[in-house]
Design a protein around this motif. Structure first.
Motif, short mmCIF file in Angstrom:
data_model
loop_
_atom_site.label_atom_id
_atom_site.label_comp_id
_atom_site.label_asym_id
_atom_site.label_seq_id
_atom_site.Cartn_x
_atom_site.Cartn_y
_atom_site.Cartn_z
N THR A 85 -2.45 6.98 -2.19
CA THR A 85 -1.91 8.02 -3.04
C THR A 85 -2.55 9.35 -2.65
N GLU A 86 -2.44 10.36 -3.49
CA GLU A 86 -2.97 11.67 -3.16
C GLU A 86 -4.40 11.86 -3.64
N ARG A 87 -5.01 10.77 -4.13
CA ARG A 87 -6.35 10.92 -4.72
C ARG A 87 -7.43 10.17 -3.97
N TYR A 88 -7.12 9.01 -3.40
CA TYR A 88 -8.13 8.15 -2.82
C TYR A 88 -7.97 8.08 -1.30
N VAL A 89 -9.10 7.93 -0.60
CA VAL A 89 -9.11 7.78 0.85
C VAL A 89 -9.97 6.56 1.17
N LEU A 90 -9.42 5.62 1.94
CA LEU A 90 -10.16 4.42 2.32
C LEU A 90 -11.23 4.77 3.34
N ARG A 91 -12.43 4.20 3.15
CA ARG A 91 -13.54 4.53 4.05
C ARG A 91 -14.04 3.32 4.83
N GLN A 92 -14.26 2.19 4.18
CA GLN A 92 -14.86 1.03 4.87
C GLN A 92 -14.31 -0.25 4.27
N ARG A 93 -13.82 -1.13 5.14
CA ARG A 93 -13.31 -2.43 4.69
C ARG A 93 -14.49 -3.37 4.47
N ILE A 94 -14.60 -3.91 3.26
CA ILE A 94 -15.73 -4.77 2.90
C ILE A 94 -15.40 -6.23 3.12
N GLY A 95 -14.19 -6.66 2.83
CA GLY A 95 -13.83 -8.07 2.97
C GLY A 95 -12.40 -8.30 2.54
N SER A 96 -12.04 -9.57 2.36
CA SER A 96 -10.67 -9.92 1.98
C SER A 96 -10.66 -11.25 1.27
N ASP A 97 -9.59 -11.48 0.50
CA ASP A 97 -9.33 -12.74 -0.19
C ASP A 97 -7.90 -13.13 0.12
N PRO A 98 -7.65 -13.87 1.22
CA PRO A 98 -6.27 -14.19 1.59
C PRO A 98 -5.54 -14.98 0.52
N ALA A 99 -6.25 -15.80 -0.28
CA ALA A 99 -5.58 -16.57 -1.31
C ALA A 99 -4.92 -15.67 -2.34
#
Length: 587
Positions: A85-99
């Motif tokens: 969106t116009e407010r947040y910027v992704l900085r670092q991927r920490i992990g994932s939950d494929p389930a």
């Protein structure tokens, strides 16, 4: 979903500024929306006429008639630096939950200038055999459940700040929705146990806070989803906190209890006892099992684990029999609280050694395992030398005091001048060493065909697509670093631009055009196009001024690769470089 969703939750228009002091409104949901309540805990036993009857995914709130909604901007892919969106910027991927089809990111709230934790719901690959080929219904159900947990607050769980429903303006094309929570500082489970298992009492105290949060959530008909290792972080004060929200739709209160047991088991043994794939994804070792498929007790892997914690782990993980099974988070919280309280009552007694080293701030240290140095000859010799130096110092002070007292009470006269023995030795004249030849001022011809890459050994290469602007000879095209929350070396030791030539060049100097006054740059020569920082050689260190900064180099040391290593970003924790020019001796 009908009604107006709160400003802190799903939105289609520009994001309003959020104030931590403003209470979060509980979202208003349509009674006909049953997507999130069908599986939500706490609906059992509710009359059928009071339960929702229809299932629809979460959709963005309708705009007011006077609002002008700009067209949705499609973003191809979500990577570090991508806007959400116009407010947040992704900085670092920490992990994932494929389930759950979820990814965990550390992001930046560009309005309040603070870090936040974001759980993204990815669009699944198209599958014609599935009733929900892209995961839209799954995302809608998870978003609705997140909205219902908006008023839940506890010190063991990150506070929900915002919910982005499917279709929210500015969401990337591959994202169905997201939950934004406050950022939990500290370390992941894998980082916490990387150096060794945690003291048993510290592990119990860490999980106690999270079990209290799970207890309160279950009482409100909610679940946390703490059965995934990458959703939990350990704070600097030793508390386990749920850092990333939006659990998968099928999670239940029983899964939370198993997750609490798994976190306690992991802190005690450095092994994750639940999903093997989740353990590998989080950088943990999967727990060992017997040939019959049962988990090995924590006390077998780590002798010295207290019996009550060993039994609690087995009971919460479903390995116990009969009365030893732990069925609720409230029961686990009570038992952990008893263990912590008993440890506090026995603080005056040394704890039983449980196989883990003492922490620096522990009252009782492992002094019994330290070597006995009382009869160490070297230590005794150093002690004698120290006492001798102290005695000489005391004699000098006493002599000075005696002379001053004699001058004070003895009347006129000049006190005798004591010449130290070292003064009688002939004074040797010091011959200054010849000065090193001054570096060249940067005269010569310009070096053509310069290429550049971003040198970032520990990060994601800030703005790698525009780094060529720094060496194209055009000051109107620029390259900038990312804007960091803290100055170096809080997040990384530095970042640089690695310039390469067609062959080794006898450089006489270089110029750096930059408006970032105060940035500190180390000029280093590199042996290859992909060096480590330890392989580079420092040539000079300069502090940039606003405008052009000139650096002289020794042409007697030709090099093919030059690294400009930025160790201080300057104002606003960001550095801009308009152009870098290199000069060599005339052919």
């Amino acid at each position: 979903m009908s009604g107006q969703i709160g400003e802190r939750t799903a939105r289609t228009g520009p994001h309003p500024v959020e104030d931590d002091a403003t209470p979060r409104p509980h979202p208003s949901l349509d009674p006909t929306d049953a997507t999130a309540t069908a599986d939500a805990p706490g609906t059992a036993g509710v009359p059928a006429d009071e339960q929702p009857t229809a299932a629809v995914p979460a959709v963005p709130a309708q705009a007011r008639p006077t609002e002008r909604i700009p067209p949705v901007r499609e973003t191809a892919g979500t990577t570090a630096g991508s806007p959400l969106t116009e407010r947040y910027v992704l900085r670092q991927r920490i992990g994932s939950d494929p389930a759950a089809g979820a990814e965990f990111w550390r992001a930046e709230d560009t309005v309040l200038r603070r870090p936040v934790g974001v759980t993204l719901l990815r669009r699944l690959p198209a599958d014609d055999r599935s009733d929900d080929p892209e995961g839209t219904a799954r995302a809608g159900e998870m978003i609705v459940r997140a909205l219902r947990s908006g008023c839940f607050e506890h010190s063991g769980s990150a506070r929900l700040l915002d919910v982005l429903a499917p279709g929210t303006h500015g969401l990337p094309a591959d994202v169905l929705g997201a939950a934004v929570a406050e950022w939990v500082p500290g370390r992941s489970l894998a980082e916490t146990v990387a150096e060794g298992p945690v003291r048993a009492q510290r592990a119990a105290k860490a999980v106690e806070t999270l079990s209290a949060a799970a207890t309160e959530a279950h009482q409100q008909g909610l679940v946390l989803g703490c059965d995934h290792p990458q959703r939990v972080r350990i704070t600097p004060d030793g508390r386990a906190m749920l850092a990333f929200l939006l659990p998968r739709p099928s999670v239940s209160a029983a899964d939370d209890v198993r997750g609490l047991g798994g976190i306690l088991y992991c802190l005690l043994t450095r092994r994750w006892p639940l999903s093997v794939s989740d353990a590998a994804r989080a950088g943990l070792v999967a727990a060992d099992r017997t040939p019959a498929g049962r988990l090995r007790p924590a006390s077998q892997l780590r002798p010295g684990v207290p019996l009550e914690l060993d039994t609690l782990c087995s009971g919460a993980l479903g390995q116990g029999d009969g009365v030893s099974r732990v069925h609720t988070a409230a029961a686990m919280h009570r038992m952990l609280a008893d263990v912590v309280a008993e440890d506090a009552d026995q603080a005056f007694f040394p704890p039983v050694h449980d196989g883990a080293p003492a922490e620096p701030d522990d009252v009782w240290q492992d002094s019994d395992r330290l070597p006995d140095t009382r009869n160490d000859p070297r230590r005794r010799r150093n002690l004698r030398i120290g006492l001798g130096v102290l005695a000489v110092g005391v004699l000098i002070v006493l002599g000075y005091v005696a002379v001053q007292l004699g001058m004070l009470f003895g009347g006129g006269g000049t006190p005798p001048v004591v010449v130290p023995p070292a003064a009688s030795a002939p004074v040797q004249q010091q011959v200054p060493a010849p000065a090193a030849p001054a570096a060249s001022s940067g005269t010569g011809t310009a070096v053509p065909d310069v290429s550049a890459t971003v040198f970032d050994p520990v990060g994601d290469a800030d703005n790698a697509g525009t780094v060529g602007n720094a060496v194209d000879g055009d000051p109107s095209t620029v390259w900038t670093t990312s804007r960091y929350f803290q100055p170096f070396p809080a997040l990384k030791p530095g970042i640089g631009v690695l310039a390469s030539f067609d062959a080794a060049e006898p450089l006489t100097g270089l110029t750096i055009d930059s408006p970032t006054a105060g940035a500190v740059v180390e000029v280093r020569s590199a042996p290859s196009a992909e060096p480590t920082l330890a392989e580079t050689t420092l040539l000079d260190t300069v502090t940039l001024s606003s405008g052009r900064t000139t650096v002289g180099l020794d042409p007697g040391r030709p090099t093919q690769h030059v690294l400009l290593w930025i160790t201080n970003l300057g104002p606003d924790n960001q550095t801009r470089i308009d152009d870098i020019g290199f000069r060599r001796t005339a052919p």
